[in-house]
Every structure is written in C-alpha cells, then in structure tokens.
Design a protein around this motif. Structure first.
Motif, PDB file in Angstrom:
ATOM      1  N   UNK A 105       0.501  -1.241  -0.054  1.00 22.04           N
ATOM      2  CA  UNK A 105       0.148  -0.021  -0.144  1.00 22.04           C
ATOM      3  C   UNK A 105       0.930   1.222  -0.096  1.00 22.04           C
ATOM      4  N   UNK A 106       0.792   2.071  -1.023  1.00 23.42           N
ATOM      5  CA  UNK A 106       1.269   3.241  -1.026  1.00 23.42           C
ATOM      6  C   UNK A 106       0.170   4.599  -0.951  1.00 23.42           C
ATOM      7  N   UNK A 107       0.546   5.532  -0.190  1.00 22.53           N
ATOM      8  CA  UNK A 107      -0.562   6.582  -0.038  1.00 22.53           C
ATOM      9  C   UNK A 107       0.139   7.984  -0.522  1.00 22.53           C
ATOM     10  N   UNK A 108      -0.377   8.445  -1.892  1.00 23.19           N
ATOM     11  CA  UNK A 108       0.135   9.762  -2.226  1.00 23.19           C
ATOM     12  C   UNK A 108      -0.774  10.859  -1.732  1.00 23.19           C
ATOM     13  N   UNK A 109      -0.073  12.063  -0.941  1.00 25.92           N
ATOM     14  CA  UNK A 109      -0.805  12.745  -0.486  1.00 25.92           C
ATOM     15  C   UNK A 109      -0.811  14.241  -1.245  1.00 25.92           C
ATOM     16  N   UNK A 110      -1.768  15.141  -1.333  1.00 24.11           N
ATOM     17  CA  UNK A 110      -1.896  16.185  -2.072  1.00 24.11           C
ATOM     18  C   UNK A 110      -1.251  17.301  -1.126  1.00 24.11           C
ATOM     19  N   UNK A 111      -0.449  18.153  -1.736  1.00 22.61           N
ATOM     20  CA  UNK A 111      -0.142  19.406  -1.008  1.00 22.61           C
ATOM     21  C   UNK A 111      -1.312  20.372  -0.839  1.00 22.61           C
ATOM     22  N   UNK A 112      -2.263  20.306  -1.459  1.00 19.70           N
ATOM     23  CA  UNK A 112      -3.412  21.125  -1.652  1.00 19.70           C
ATOM     24  C   UNK A 112      -4.019  21.366  -0.082  1.00 19.70           C
ATOM     25  N   UNK A 113      -3.626  20.185   0.781  1.00 19.25           N
ATOM     26  CA  UNK A 113      -4.324  20.204   2.025  1.00 19.25           C
ATOM     27  C   UNK A 113      -3.500  21.504   2.715  1.00 19.25           C
ATOM     28  N   UNK A 114      -2.509  21.709   2.354  1.00 19.37           N
ATOM     29  CA  UNK A 114      -1.686  23.061   2.932  1.00 19.37           C
ATOM     30  C   UNK A 114      -2.313  24.310   2.393  1.00 19.37           C
ATOM     31  N   UNK A 115      -2.684  25.234   3.500  1.00 20.20           N
ATOM     32  CA  UNK A 115      -3.287  26.541   2.921  1.00 20.20           C
ATOM     33  C   UNK A 115      -2.474  27.290   1.968  1.00 20.20           C
ATOM     34  N   UNK A 148      -6.637  23.958 -15.535  1.00 20.31           N
ATOM     35  CA  UNK A 148      -6.665  24.277 -14.175  1.00 20.31           C
ATOM     36  C   UNK A 148      -7.797  23.738 -13.409  1.00 20.31           C
ATOM     37  N   UNK A 149      -8.992  23.976 -14.081  1.00 20.97           N
ATOM     38  CA  UNK A 149     -10.189  23.745 -12.993  1.00 20.97           C
ATOM     39  C   UNK A 149     -10.295  22.186 -12.794  1.00 20.97           C
ATOM     40  N   UNK A 150      -9.401  21.437 -13.516  1.00 20.80           N
ATOM     41  CA  UNK A 150      -9.434  19.690 -13.398  1.00 20.80           C
ATOM     42  C   UNK A 150      -8.342  19.572 -12.529  1.00 20.80           C
ATOM     43  N   UNK A 151      -7.540  20.579 -11.976  1.00 21.50           N
ATOM     44  CA  UNK A 151      -6.482  20.135 -11.078  1.00 21.50           C
ATOM     45  C   UNK A 151      -6.972  20.307  -9.466  1.00 21.50           C
ATOM     46  N   UNK A 152      -7.319  19.083  -8.810  1.00 19.89           N
ATOM     47  CA  UNK A 152      -7.811  19.163  -7.391  1.00 19.89           C
ATOM     48  C   UNK A 152      -7.015  18.471  -6.630  1.00 19.89           C
ATOM     49  N   UNK A 153      -5.782  17.857  -7.218  1.00 23.76           N
ATOM     50  CA  UNK A 153      -4.705  16.873  -6.303  1.00 23.76           C
ATOM     51  C   UNK A 153      -3.292  17.356  -6.898  1.00 23.76           C
ATOM     52  N   UNK A 154      -2.654  17.634  -6.229  1.00 30.10           N
ATOM     53  CA  UNK A 154      -1.223  17.604  -6.424  1.00 30.10           C
ATOM     54  C   UNK A 154      -0.152  16.795  -5.313  1.00 30.10           C
ATOM     55  N   UNK A 155       0.324  15.693  -5.813  1.00 27.79           N
ATOM     56  CA  UNK A 155       1.136  15.007  -5.262  1.00 27.79           C
ATOM     57  C   UNK A 155       2.108  15.731  -4.365  1.00 27.79           C
ATOM     58  N   UNK A 156       2.452  15.403  -3.173  1.00 26.98           N
ATOM     59  CA  UNK A 156       3.309  16.159  -2.291  1.00 26.98           C
ATOM     60  C   UNK A 156       4.750  15.474  -2.756  1.00 26.98           C
ATOM     61  N   UNK A 157       5.056  14.604  -3.436  1.00 30.88           N
ATOM     62  CA  UNK A 157       6.204  14.167  -3.940  1.00 30.88           C
ATOM     63  C   UNK A 157       6.537  14.843  -5.190  1.00 30.88           C
ATOM     64  N   UNK A 158       5.613  15.561  -5.988  1.00 27.26           N
ATOM     65  CA  UNK A 158       5.977  16.282  -7.098  1.00 27.26           C
ATOM     66  C   UNK A 158       6.858  17.553  -6.928  1.00 27.26           C
ATOM     67  N   UNK A 159       7.445  18.008  -7.965  1.00 27.21           N
ATOM     68  CA  UNK A 159       8.263  19.364  -7.841  1.00 27.21           C
ATOM     69  C   UNK A 159       7.180  20.383  -7.634  1.00 27.21           C
ATOM     70  N   UNK A 160       6.036  20.347  -8.207  1.00 27.47           N
ATOM     71  CA  UNK A 160       5.016  21.332  -7.967  1.00 27.47           C
ATOM     72  C   UNK A 160       4.903  21.839  -6.555  1.00 27.47           C
TER      73      UNK A 160
END
Length: 816
Positions: A105-115, A148-160
């Motif tokens: 099991x691997x869990x990718x977390x989104x950086x968008x949970x950060x304000x 842009x409107x389709x972007x609702x998840x950005x993996x915390x492991x990405x450069x973004x």
C-alpha cells in the motif's frame, strides 16, 4: 479489547484485526489471544511491534495505491509509525479494513491540504482566466483555465509541491550513480548534469551559445539509463523539436513521443516509431559492461584536466585580447610606441605594488607627518620605493617626489608590457601541457563509451518484446502506464503537459526549456506532472511578450492574495519566479561559449554576464567583426518605421556583405520588419523577440528610434540581438544626440573602441584592464597594511577612492 486505533505486528506481520486481546506478560513479552480460536499465545518483546496514536489522513486529499493500482471507495486512511516507516490501515466504504506493513500500500498525499499551496494554486487558476492559450485551437483539451479547473490533487512528492509551498516541502537532495555523456560535455555542463540528479529541483542558466540542448540531452540520457521517465516541455514546439531531432540523429528517437496539442498527438498516432532492427546488437556481456564503464571513468578523469586547461587558456586569451586592445589605446593617448622592446621581465604584481605606493603618495587624503617618528617612517618608505624603482624596476628617469605623474606613466607602461609577456608565456605553457593529451580522441572515447552504455540500457528495456501500438489519441492517456513504458521521453508544450501524462502516474523528471519565456501559470501546471524538475533558461534573455492591458489585469488579480511577491505573474517569468520563491535553489551557469566571434560575445559577457563567460571561439584578427553606421541627424522615425535606416542597410551595408553565407536583420518594431520585408525579398528579417533561439553569420540591427526609447534600449533585447551574430554584427542607428546614454550607446562605444576609430579618453578605458588590476591590489594592500593612516576613516577613504577610480575610469560602459 478495542484495537481500532492500534497496529500490532507479530513476527513482522500485521495481526491487529485477528487479535482479541493483547497484554504484557511480566518482563518476558506479551500474551496474545486470537479471535478465531480463543487460545492465548506468548510472544517475546522482540517479536512484537505495537503502535498507537495513528495519524489520520484526509481521503479527499490522498490517493491510495494497492500493488501499484489506484484504489477507490475509501472512507478512512490511518498512518502508524514514525518518519522512517509507515504502516497503513485503509477502511473502505463497505467497512472492509486492510492493514499493510509490506509496502504493497502506498499513499500519495496532496499538497493542496496546505493553505499556502492552495492559495498559490487558486491565484494561478485566476491568472489562467486571462491567458488566451488554447482558445484558438479546435478539439483541444481545453483552455488553460479549463485545464486548471481539473486540478484538484497535486502529489506532495512532485516538484510542484516544492514550488507552491517551499516552507513545508523543501526540495530533496538525491544520490546518483556514475553519469554518462553521449552528446559530449564540458566542465559546467558536467556540473549541471550532476546537479540535476543531486537535487529535486535545479536551475540551469544557459547564456547564448553555451550548449543548453546538449546539456538537456545528456540529462535525458542519464534518466533513461536509470530506468526512469522524463517529460521535456517548452512554451513552443521549436525547442522540443530540436531535442527530438538530436535523438533521431543518434538513432534513439524511438524512445521519445512528440505530443502536446491534438495535431501533434494525431501525427504521433499516424507515425509511431518502430524499435530499431539492430537493437539486439546493443546488449553487453557483464564483463564488457564493466570494462566499458571503467574506461569511461578513466577517460572522464583525463578530460577533466583537459577542460581545466582549456578553460584557463580561454580566460587568458580573453585577458590577452583585452589588455592588448587597451595597450593600443594607452600608447595612442600618451604618445608611446606600442612596439617598444622590453629589456627585462619584471613581475607585473611587483610593478602594481610600486604604482600603488606612488598613487598613495600623490593622494591628497594621505596623512603626512611633519616631525617625529611618523616623518622618519615616511622617509624610509620613500627611500625604499625609490630604491626599488631604480634597482628592481630599472627605471632610469629622475624620480621627483613632488611630481610622480611621469613615474606612474612609466610604471603603467612597464605593467602592460610585462603582463602581456606573462600571459603569452602562460598560454605557451598550457599549449605544451595540452599537447600531452589527445583531446579529440578523449572526447570521442567519452561519447562512444557513453553511447554504448546508454544503448545497453535501452537493449535491457526493449529486448524480447513487441512494440505496443496505440490506436488513437485517447489511448495515450488511457494507457498511461504502458505509454511511459514504451516512451520514457515525452515532448510537449508547458500548457499541454498534463494532457500527455496519466494524472495518477507522475513522470520522474520534467525538463523545462526556455523557462525565461514560460509564464508562471503554465510553468506551475507543467510542474505538477513530475517528481523532479530541471528548469533551463536565461534570465538575461527575453521573457514572453505581455501587453500592458494584461499586466494591469494581472496586478488586479494579485491584490486579494496573501502570497509571496515571487509568484506575481505580472512581474516574473517562471524562471525568475522559481529563483525568487526558492532562493537557495541549486543553480548552475553554463559558462563555455562556442557560437560568436570573441569581440561580439564579449560585449554581452562584460555588459550582461559579469565577465563570467568563457569564450571558446578564437579571435584571428578578422576585420569588421563589429560595425556601426549612424544616419544623418533628423527625425527619420515615424510610427516605429525608419526608412532612412532601411536605405542605409540596402545601399550602404548589404553591398559590403555579399560574401556572407547567412544574413539576418533584427529590429525592435513590427512596423520596421514589415517595411524591410516589402523592400528586401531575400533576407531573413524579424523582430528581436522572434529571433531569440536563432542565429546567423551576420546580424544587422536597426534601432529605428530618433531618441532611443526604453523599449528599444531594453538590456535583454540587446543581449539577444547581439548574441545572434556568429561572425559579424552591424548596428544601424540615428545620428541624433541622445538625451540619455544607456545600453545601445554603450554598444556604440564598444564598437568604436574595438575598431579603434574613436580615441577620446572616455573610450580609452572601456574595459580598463589596468585599473581593474590596480583596484584589486589596492584593496588587498589596504587590508594588509592598516598603518597607511593612523585613522580608520582615512583607510576607508582609500578603499572608497579605489572604487571611485574604477567607476570614473571605466566610465559609462561597465558600471552605470
């Protein structure tokens, strides 16, 4: 016993869901009773791992993969463990619970949970609403705003994630194995490639003619060797097309897919490359593989020494040209025969030291003593300096303490002659050292061995399998994992990058070329596609064109957001933005320049790059490398069109350039371009903005303005214009007196100075090599000789006066 917030491993296996009760059994271990049989078993402490206080993860901001497959319908996600180890409990909507300690099991977390990250992305989304990209393309994936409107998840492991919130997501440091360079390299390119693999995000500053594409190709080669994937993007297709052409040239274009907009994807589907028929010859036996790798390592070590010598030689040749030209002006201004013979060689540093002492004696700020020990010290210093001039420097002229100007002139003359000799001797020594190496053979071996190892990696990847054929453009994204496996290199525009990749499978790397022309909102979008990023560009070259109307709109959009100034899309390109947002980002400047004649590129080098370029081309004394024509005075420019300059180009300039193999005319204004095109059919003509990335043997620049505007005088525009010329650069401009002396006037002065056609004193020290050396030594002198004055303020005055001398002597060109 409620174990819903506990995680128990017995002998390394997760058993929480099977346990009824667990408790300590004295000092020996634990007693465990299972649900299925009610029996109790004893386990030693070493056999039991009991974790509690789990960390809850928001399922809406996470993606769960089980054995690499994205899993849906998840109600709860709990993480047990520490920073080094994670054990996961997944609870599905149907109440099924899955514990994992094996890594399936691997869990990718989104950086968008950060304000902070969410605020920046929201700002970028709003900026995208005024960006016209995608609006004029039929059947496209949508406008930039829609993407842009389709972007609702950005993996915390990405450069973004690092870019959107660097405080929480600092770029990580990486390790890398031995590197290969199948496309050749030099010192700074090797450093840039290494940095690309040592840091999650790195920046490569690539001034004109320094081999950006070559560096990008070597990075791609090493990514492929590591079995990883890369998406290469730019704001237009021409930059990525250049990369693809080079891969094709070397027979490995089949690893890359040129995608982007729908037309490119359609063309790819219609012409999917096959795996080369000779792939089976690329494999290496293990012993051969290690032999080639060891040979490459040895070759690379020898080349490092060659590069060191080549770079020192390039610096010395620049120094030789600079001091030689200045010597001519010095002789002309002071009535000295430039061919005078040097009787004895004297160390130039010693001469500078004496000159410094003389300069101090003539300085009004010097604290003079009239009696006592201070006066005695002065007399001793004067006696020692005079003795040195006569006995060490062999100066025969009478030395007058009250008039040291003739002595200083003599010292300057000696300095020039001795320094020129020292440079010549060192160049000869380097040439002898370089003769011990066969640089060409070493380079060929480096390229050959590197390509052999790269092709061996490709053999291991593609052997014994059929090429997958994709049936339509939708297949590209629908079969994203398969696409990555078949085509580990994707080429796209920054805007279309997300449409080329399977959103749940970020690529390992993204390489963004021409990043100084990429807007921040498109660059941010592309950065979401990969875990690591290499940003390539040049902050000294032109950014993307932006209208004043759009700039005002962007400023209005930015007002409500409490975000760093570095994200401001009205001020910065993506390259500039990432340098400001992540100020400690790893940055490499490609220094070795191979395109332009030394006298052409040295203007850009000194004016825009702080003298940091190593000019690898050589000056062979060619005539008319730089020319300038000033039209007769008058208001010839109307509505950004100057017919007089066009006439000068047609009637005076072009007839002298008949032997040139390629000529390009550049100008700041579209109206002038249109007028040129109407009157000249067989010459390449364009605005300076459109000419970025191109080059010609000869470049003619038409300035147009009667009074040079800030737009035409823009430093980045002038840098691009001059650096397009390989062999000849011609400046055509008004003869009107200019209210302000800025960049283009500096270029005019530079041309005059290099052609020795203007001899006024203000031009005699354009570079002022001599005073550079003097200033450096004077500052060191003051640091090491605090006894020059009894007062700190006096010493500071000397330090300041040294700087003033440099600014005064160098004049308007170098230090405005």
């Amino acid at each position: 016993m409620d174990l819903s917030k506990h995680f128990v491993l017995l002998n390394g296996e997760p058993k929480t869901l099977q346990i009824d009760t667990i408790q300590k059994n004295g000092n020996t271990g634990y007693s465990v009773r299972f649900k299925n049989n009610g029996r109790t078993y004893n386990y030693a402490y070493s056999k039991v791992t009991w974790l509690s206080t789990p960390e809850w993860k928001d399922p809406t901001q996470c993606k769960v993969y089980i054995n690499g497959t994205l899993t849906q319908n998840i109600r709860e996600i709990w993480r047990f463990g520490n920073n080094e180890h994670s054990y996961w409990r997944i609870i599905f909507n149907n109440n099924f619970v899955l514990d994992d300690a094996s890594g399936k099991i691997t869990v990718a977390q989104s950086c968008l949970q950060e304000t902070a990250a969410k605020d920046v992305l929201t700002y970028m989304k709003n900026v995208a609403t005024i960006n016209p990209l995608g609006r004029d393309e039929q059947n496209h994936e949508g406008t930039l705003s829609q993407i842009y409107n389709s972007v609702d998840f950005i993996d915390k492991e990405t450069a973004a994630a690092c870019y959107l919130n660097p405080a929480n997501n600092k770029p990580k440091k990486r390790c890398h194995a031995d590197l290969v360079f199948p496309f050749g390299c030099n010192t700074s390119q090797k450093i840039a490639v290494a940095n690309a693999f040592e840091h999650q995000i790195s920046v490569i500053q690539g001034p004109p003619g320094t081999g950006k594409t070559q560096t990008i190709l070597n990075i791609i080669a090493n990514i492929i060797r590591q079995g990883k994937t890369v998406i290469v993007v730019s704001n237009n297709n021409s930059a990525t097309a250049n990369v693809f052409e080079k891969l094709e040239k070397y027979g490995i274009g089949f690893i890359a897919a040129s995608l982007g907009n729908k037309d490119n994807k359609t063309a790819f589907i219609a012409n999917q490359p096959i795996i080369p028929t000779d792939l089976n010859t690329w494999g290496l036996e293990l012993t051969t593989y290690f032999k080639v790798r060891q040979h490459l390592h040895t070759t690379s070590q020898h080349l490092d020494k060659v590069y060191e010598l080549q770079n020192e030689r390039a610096l010395l040749l620049q120094e030789q040209q600079t001091i030689g030209l200045e010597w001519k002006h010095f002789c002309k201004n002071n009535g000295i025969d430039e061919n005078i013979e040097l009787e004895n060689h004297i160390n130039s540093k010693r001469i500078l030291s004496i000159w410094l002492s003389c300069q101090i004696w003539t300085d009004d700020k010097y604290v003079k003593h009239t009696h006592g020990i201070g006066k005695l010290k002065e007399q001793i210093k004067w006696w020692w300096m005079k003795w040195t001039c006569i006995n060490r420097l062999h100066i025969q002229k009478k030395i007058d303490k009250n008039n040291l100007a003739p002595l200083i002139l003599e010292l300057q003359t000696l300095y020039y002659k001795n320094k020129i000799l020292e440079i010549e001797q060192r160049i000869e020594t380097i040439n002898q050292e370089m003769a011990l190496y066969d640089a060409k053979a070493l380079t060929n071996n480096l390229v050959k061995d590197s390509m052999t190892l790269l092709k061996s990696s490709l053999y291991d990847h593609y052997k014994d399998r059929e090429r997958v054929v994709f049936t339509d453009t939708k297949d590209i994204k629908r079969q994203g994992v398969m696409m990555k496996n078949e085509y580990p290199v994707i080429l796209s525009t920054t805007m279309s990058a997300r449409s080329c990749v399977f959103a749940d499978e970020p690529y390992d790397y993204i390489i963004m070329d021409e990043a100084s022309q990429v807007s921040s909102e498109t660059g941010t979008l592309a950065l979401t596609c990969a875990k690591n990023a290499v940003i390539v560009g040049d902050t000294k070259q032109l950014p993307n064109v932006e209208t004043e109307e759009d700039r005002q709109k962007l400023q209005i959009i930015a007002k409500p957001y409490n975000i760093s100034d570095g994200y401001d899309c009205s001020k910065y390109s993506f390259l500039e933005s990432i340098l400001k947002v992540i100020p400690d980002i790893t940055e490499t400047m490609l220094r070795e320049h191979y395109r332009c004649h030394p006298r052409i590129i040295n203007f850009c080098n000194q004016k825009f790059y702080g003298g940091n370029l190593l000019i690898m081309t050589e000056d062979k004394g060619e005539e008319n490398v730089l020319t300038a024509i000033r039209t007769v005075k008058g208001n010839h420019a109307i509505n950004h069109l100057n017919q007089r300059e066009i006439d000068v180009v047609k009637n005076e300039l072009l007839p002298t350039l008949k032997d040139c193999s390629s000529i390009g005319i550049v100008t700041p204004y579209n109206n002038q371009v249109d007028a040129f095109r109407q009157q000249l059919n067989d010459i390449k003509i364009g605005t300076i903005h459109k000419y970025q990335g191109r080059e010609e043997d000869t470049i003619i620049m038409s300035v147009v303005d009667n009074q040079i505007s800030e737009f035409a005088d823009d430093a980045k525009m002038l840098n691009v214009a001059v650096s397009r010329a390989q062999k000849h650069f011609c400046l055509v401009m008004t003869g009107n007196e200019q209210a302000k002396h800025r960049n283009i006037m500096d270029l005019l002065d530079y041309i005059a100075y290099n052609n020795c056609t203007v001899t006024e004193s203000k031009l005699a020290s354009i570079f002022d090599y001599l005073y550079d050396q003097y200033t450096e030594q004077r500052i060191n002198f003051l640091k090491n000789h605090p006894q020059i004055s009894d007062y700190a303020s006096e010493n500071l005055t000397y330090l300041k006066s040294a700087t003033i001398i440099q600014y005064t002597i160098k004049g308007r060109f170098m230090n405005r």
